[in-house]
Structure formats: C-alpha cells, structure tokens
Design a protein around this motif. Structure first.
Motif, mmCIF file in Angstrom:
data_model
loop_
_atom_site.group_PDB
_atom_site.id
_atom_site.type_symbol
_atom_site.label_atom_id
_atom_site.label_comp_id
_atom_site.label_asym_id
_atom_site.label_seq_id
_atom_site.Cartn_x
_atom_site.Cartn_y
_atom_site.Cartn_z
ATOM 1 N N LEU A 49 61.416 37.923 38.478
ATOM 2 C CA LEU A 49 60.155 37.386 38.983
ATOM 3 C C LEU A 49 59.444 38.377 39.901
ATOM 4 C CD1 LEU A 49 58.249 34.941 39.089
ATOM 5 C CD2 LEU A 49 59.552 34.107 41.055
ATOM 6 N N ALA A 50 60.196 39.130 40.689
ATOM 7 C CA ALA A 50 59.577 40.085 41.613
ATOM 8 C C ALA A 50 58.731 41.100 40.859
ATOM 9 C CB ALA A 50 60.653 40.788 42.434
ATOM 10 N N VAL A 51 59.251 41.635 39.770
ATOM 11 C CA VAL A 51 58.494 42.605 38.975
ATOM 12 C C VAL A 51 57.283 41.922 38.341
ATOM 13 C CG1 VAL A 51 58.586 44.146 36.977
ATOM 14 C CG2 VAL A 51 60.525 44.017 38.542
ATOM 15 N N LEU A 52 57.442 40.675 37.968
ATOM 16 C CA LEU A 52 56.333 39.932 37.375
ATOM 17 C C LEU A 52 55.207 39.742 38.391
ATOM 18 C CD1 LEU A 52 56.110 38.900 34.489
ATOM 19 C CD2 LEU A 52 56.733 36.624 35.308
ATOM 20 N N ILE A 53 55.562 39.501 39.645
ATOM 21 C CA ILE A 53 54.553 39.375 40.693
ATOM 22 C C ILE A 53 53.834 40.703 40.899
ATOM 23 C CG2 ILE A 53 54.218 38.977 43.168
ATOM 24 C CD1 ILE A 53 56.478 36.908 43.020
ATOM 25 N N VAL A 54 54.587 41.799 40.857
ATOM 26 C CA VAL A 54 53.975 43.131 40.942
ATOM 27 C C VAL A 54 52.978 43.322 39.804
ATOM 28 C CG1 VAL A 54 54.408 45.605 40.759
ATOM 29 C CG2 VAL A 54 55.906 44.183 42.174
ATOM 30 N N ALA A 55 53.343 42.880 38.613
ATOM 31 C CA ALA A 55 52.445 42.986 37.465
ATOM 32 C C ALA A 55 51.151 42.216 37.707
ATOM 33 C CB ALA A 55 53.133 42.464 36.197
ATOM 34 N N ARG A 56 51.253 41.061 38.345
ATOM 35 C CA ARG A 56 50.054 40.266 38.626
ATOM 36 C C ARG A 56 49.177 40.942 39.680
ATOM 37 N NH1 ARG A 56 47.958 36.068 35.765
ATOM 38 N NH2 ARG A 56 47.551 34.856 37.634
ATOM 39 N N VAL A 57 49.806 41.612 40.645
ATOM 40 C CA VAL A 57 49.032 42.348 41.642
ATOM 41 C C VAL A 57 48.274 43.501 40.973
ATOM 42 C CG1 VAL A 57 49.175 43.828 43.676
ATOM 43 C CG2 VAL A 57 50.553 41.748 43.566
ATOM 44 N N VAL A 58 48.973 44.260 40.131
ATOM 45 C CA VAL A 58 48.329 45.354 39.399
ATOM 46 C C VAL A 58 47.208 44.800 38.522
ATOM 47 C CG1 VAL A 58 48.682 47.182 37.685
ATOM 48 C CG2 VAL A 58 50.418 46.759 39.441
ATOM 49 N N LEU A 59 47.468 43.665 37.908
ATOM 50 C CA LEU A 59 46.474 43.019 37.053
ATOM 51 C C LEU A 59 45.245 42.618 37.864
ATOM 52 C CD1 LEU A 59 46.114 42.056 34.113
ATOM 53 C CD2 LEU A 59 47.116 39.874 34.795
ATOM 54 N N GLY A 60 45.491 42.091 39.066
ATOM 55 C CA GLY A 60 44.373 41.693 39.918
ATOM 56 C C GLY A 60 43.484 42.867 40.272
ATOM 57 N N PHE A 61 44.087 43.979 40.669
ATOM 58 C CA PHE A 61 43.293 45.162 40.999
ATOM 59 C C PHE A 61 42.592 45.722 39.759
ATOM 60 C CE2 PHE A 61 46.207 45.601 44.777
ATOM 61 C CZ PHE A 61 45.208 45.402 45.722
ATOM 62 N N GLY A 62 43.267 45.669 38.614
ATOM 63 C CA GLY A 62 42.672 46.199 37.396
ATOM 64 C C GLY A 62 41.461 45.420 36.916
ATOM 65 N N THR A 63 41.467 44.113 37.144
ATOM 66 C CA THR A 63 40.348 43.287 36.673
ATOM 67 C C THR A 63 39.175 43.271 37.641
ATOM 68 O OG1 THR A 63 41.307 41.290 37.674
ATOM 69 C CG2 THR A 63 41.905 41.764 35.396
ATOM 70 N N CYS A 64 39.298 43.952 38.774
ATOM 71 C CA CYS A 64 38.257 43.902 39.805
ATOM 72 C C CYS A 64 36.953 44.582 39.394
ATOM 73 C CB CYS A 64 38.767 44.546 41.099
ATOM 74 S SG CYS A 64 39.902 43.508 42.035
ATOM 75 N N ALA A 65 37.019 45.553 38.495
ATOM 76 C CA ALA A 65 35.833 46.349 38.184
ATOM 77 C C ALA A 65 34.902 45.689 37.182
ATOM 78 C CB ALA A 65 36.250 47.722 37.667
#
Length: 464
Positions: free
Chosen positions: A102-118
């Motif tokens: 789950l920890a890595v999955l949460i990291v993936a969601r953080v990366v996803l959040g920053f990636g979708t910002c633009a």
C-alpha cells in the motif's frame, strides 16, 4: 492550416483533442479509485482508514501542485510543462500497476497527483493564447467543452473502474493511466504550439521558498481538516505560521510565486475563489455524503445508490450543454445558489422510508447547480484573471475546489460517525444551508459579476 482546422472565429480546432485529454486526467483518477478501495484493502490486508490515504494523497498533491504547474505554464508555455507532466502520469501508472504494498501505491497516487496538475492550467493558458493570437475572444464553446468533458469523465469514472476491476483486477485502474498518458503526450507533442509563450529572457526566480511555504501551509491545513482532533491542533498552528511566512515572503519578493499584491487588488477574482470553496463544499457533500446516506440510511445497495445519483450527473451535463454558449456569469451563479438551497432543504425531508421518486427529485435539483457552477466559476477566472497569470489562476481555482472537498469530508466525518444515518444527514443539510446562504450573498451583492463578460481582466483587477 486549412479552414477546416479552425473554428469560424479563428480558434484552432486541432487544439481541442489535447486540451480535453489533459484536462480529464485528474477527474478520471479522482473518481475511478472509489470502486477500487475495497479490493485494494483486501489485497494488502489494510483497513479502510489506511486505504483512504489513496484519496487524500491525490487531493494533497493536486491542491499544492495545480498553482505551481500553472505558474510554470505561464512562464514557459503549455507544451514545456504539459509533456513532462503527462509522462509523469504514465510513470505513476507503471508504479501503481506493479506496487507490492500500500505504501508504494500511495506514492503512485502522489506522483499521479503532480502529473495531472498541468492539464487544466495548460488548457486555460492555450485558450487565452488563442484569443491573443486571433485578436478575438475565444469562443464560449471551448470553455464549455472543457467543463462538460470533466463532468462526463467524473460520471463514467466509477463505472469504468468497476469494469476494469472485473476484467483485470484493481491494478487495471492504475494501468489505465499508461495508454491515456501516452495519448495525451502524443497529442500534445504534435499539436501544441512550440512557441505558445515567449521564451524566458534574463534571470527568473522561481521562488522555491515561496512554493515550499505554500505547500507546507496547505498540507498542514488539509491534514488537520481531514482528521480534526484535540491532538492535532499543532497542525493548525503550523498552517497559521506557514501562512504568515508565505504572506511575508510573497509581499516582499521581487518575483513572487503568487503575487499577493496583485491578487489583493483583484477583488472579483478573490471572491470567485471564495465562491468556488463554498460551492464545492456543497457539491462534494452531495457526491459523497448523500451517496453514503443512500446506502446506510436508506438501505440501498451500492448499485442502487449509483443509479439513484445518475440524475444528478445527467442534469449537470445537460445544464452545461444548454447554457454553455451564454456567458451570463451572474445569472448562472444566482440560479445555482437557489438550486443549492433547494437541494439542501430537500435533504431535510428525507428519512429511511423516503420514496424513490423523492430521491430522484433530490438528484435532479442538486444537478442544476453542479452544471452551472462548473461553467460560471471557470468563465469567471478566465475573465477576471490577469492574462499573463491565467495558468496559475486556473490552478488556484482547482486548489480552492479541493479545499472544498476536504472541508466536506471533515464535515461528514464529524457528523456521520460510524454510519451515514438520517440524523447525521439532517445535521449536514443544516450546515450546507448556511453555506448556501453565504454563497447566495456573495453572489447577489457582487456588482463586478454583471461586468464579467465585458470587462477586460486588466481592468477587473482594480474593481473592488
């Protein structure tokens, strides 16, 4: 460029596909996770309190990242920020698909959040740039397409997630980002202008301390709002201290991350952000709070609850389609305010034996402000923001929207307790009525709204 590639008023039609592909990256990932939380918890043996961080991680990253991405887009142009951001979405899809815990999955969601910002700031920036290029206002239909596309993807997100889980398990909901990001990247690389903004000249301070203070303030505040408690007051103290430090930095720095001096003189835009916060507290309370009550308080199954909320989404999309070409921002917001009050009042009439027809009426009434607010707030920012800062301004609009989502979540957690019962729903409705009254007041008494379709943004900055 042929005439078929341009709209009748000069807007480049080829830009629509990449604009939409980028703008929908965030809403699809905001909604698709809803149906994946339970199977993810089962797969990793984690409780609901732990998997809830998959939602919070995306909200936190996006709330902080939207104005940062917008600021970079305003300076370097959409293409230079959009392409690496969409590549980040694809990377997040790979990380999530292969996540061992789950920890890595949460990291993936953080990366996803920053990636979708633009995506969204880039769309608003390009729309403004096209207006500058053609010497005419970009057509209202362009902003309408953006609003409807995000609403539509929010509707199909949960259903799409359920289909993917049925075919390939919960990891398929993360793998979906790989082809979507690839498509957005290719469209952006082929169609976004390579010189949409002038190349940076001279020294340019990205104001990293200002960004850090902004991020620290927002993260501390959102963490407190998500889990308010006697032992978490230190988070609020950190947020207040961070806000003071951020204000001091931005008011004295030559190249601030967010120009508070300019923003402070733009009363109409500040009031739009305030309305966005209030509107999304109500909107997310219907989307999640009312939906939870349908299952716990009314006793519907998850499938039946989903069907009961379909009229809400359908009405929102229909209202956007019918009113999108009209730029009467004040009228849309006024009707939306009345719709919010009516919807909240209807919640007070519900109980465990509420008739199905009444549930449909609640959804239909609540859908009207959903469609109107989405368009009106977006159009307000487009008209009221300084043209040179439209990307950052659009990002801040999304940030205030996510603040509304977090406030709504905190209210639901405080009022529902262990289950979304009828008493908790009625208490929530009373609070929402108060918020709706404030929204109505800041709309009715805002004289700048009547000038929003005719006043240039440069002049609007000085309207109080």
């Amino acid at each position: 460029m042929t005439t078929r590639e341009r709209m009748r008023d000069g807007f480049d039609r080829k830009l629509l596909a990449p604009l939409i592909s980028g703008a929908v990256l965030n809403p699809v990932n905001s909604t698709i996770i809803a149906v994946a939380l339970v199977p993810i918890g089962v797969a990793f043996g984690q409780p609901a309190s732990a998997t809830a961080w998959l939602i919070s991680a995306l909200y936190l990253a996006t709330a902080v990242g939207q104005p940062v991405a917008g600021r970079l887009i305003d300076r370097y142009g959409p293409r230079r920020v959009f392409l690496p951001s969409t590549a980040l979405v694809g990377l997040a899809g790979v990380i999530g698909t292969l996540a061992p815990n789950l920890a890595v999955l949460i990291v993936a969601r953080v990366v996803l959040g920053f990636g979708t910002c633009a995506g969204y700031p880039a769309a608003m920036r390009l729309t403004r740039d096209e207006s500058d290029r053609t010497g005419r206002d970009s057509p209202a239909s362009v902003l309408t397409v953006l609003a409807i596309s995000t609403q539509t993807i929010s509707v199909v997100g949960p259903a799409l997630g359920g289909l993917l889980i049925g075919v390939g398990g919960w990891r398929a909901t993360f793998a979906l980002n790989i082809p979507i990001a690839l498509a957005a990247f290719v469209l952006g690389a082929r169609r976004f202008p390579k010189t949409a903004r002038p190349a940076p000249t001279g020294s340019f301070d990205l104001d990293f301390p200002g960004m850090a203070l902004f991020a620290g303030t927002l993260v501390s505040l959102l963490l407190f709002l998500m889990h308010p408690g006697a032992g978490d007051w230190y988070l609020l103290a950190i947020a207040v201290a961070g806000a003071a430090g951020f204000a001091g930095r931005e008011l004295t720095h030559a190249h601030p991350f967010i120009d508070l001096r300019l923003l402070g003189r733009n009363g109409p835009l500040l009031r739009t952000y305030g309305r966005a916060l209030l509107a999304y507290v109500i909107a997310y309370s219907f989307l999640y709070g009312y939906t939870q009550w349908l299952e716990h308080g009314r006793g519907l199954s998850a499938t039946e609850a989903g069907l009961a909320t379909l009229p809400l989404f359908a009405t929102g999309i229909l209202v956007s389609l019918l009113t999108g070409r009209r730029e009467a921002v004040r009228g849309k917001l006024a009707v939306a305010a009345l719709g919010q009050l009516a919807g909240c009042a209807l919640l007070l009439t519900l109980d465990s034996s509420a008739a199905v027809w009444l549930l449909v009426v609640v959804a239909l009434v609540a859908g009207v402000p959903q469609g109107l607010n989405s368009l009106a707030l977006q159009n307000s920012v487009y008209r009221q923001a300084n043209p040179d800062d439209i990307g950052a301004s659009a990002g801040l609009l999304r940030t205030f929207g996510y603040l509304g989502a977090i406030v709504s979540s905190a209210l639901q957690g405080a009022l529902f307790g262990t289950a979304a019962d009828t008493g908790g729903l009625h208490d929530l409705a009373l609070l929402l009525l108060g918020i709706g009254v404030v929204f109505l007041a800041v709309t009715v008494f805002d004289r700048s709204l009547s000038r929003s379709t005719t006043t240039r943004p440069e002049k609007a900055e000085n309207d109080a």
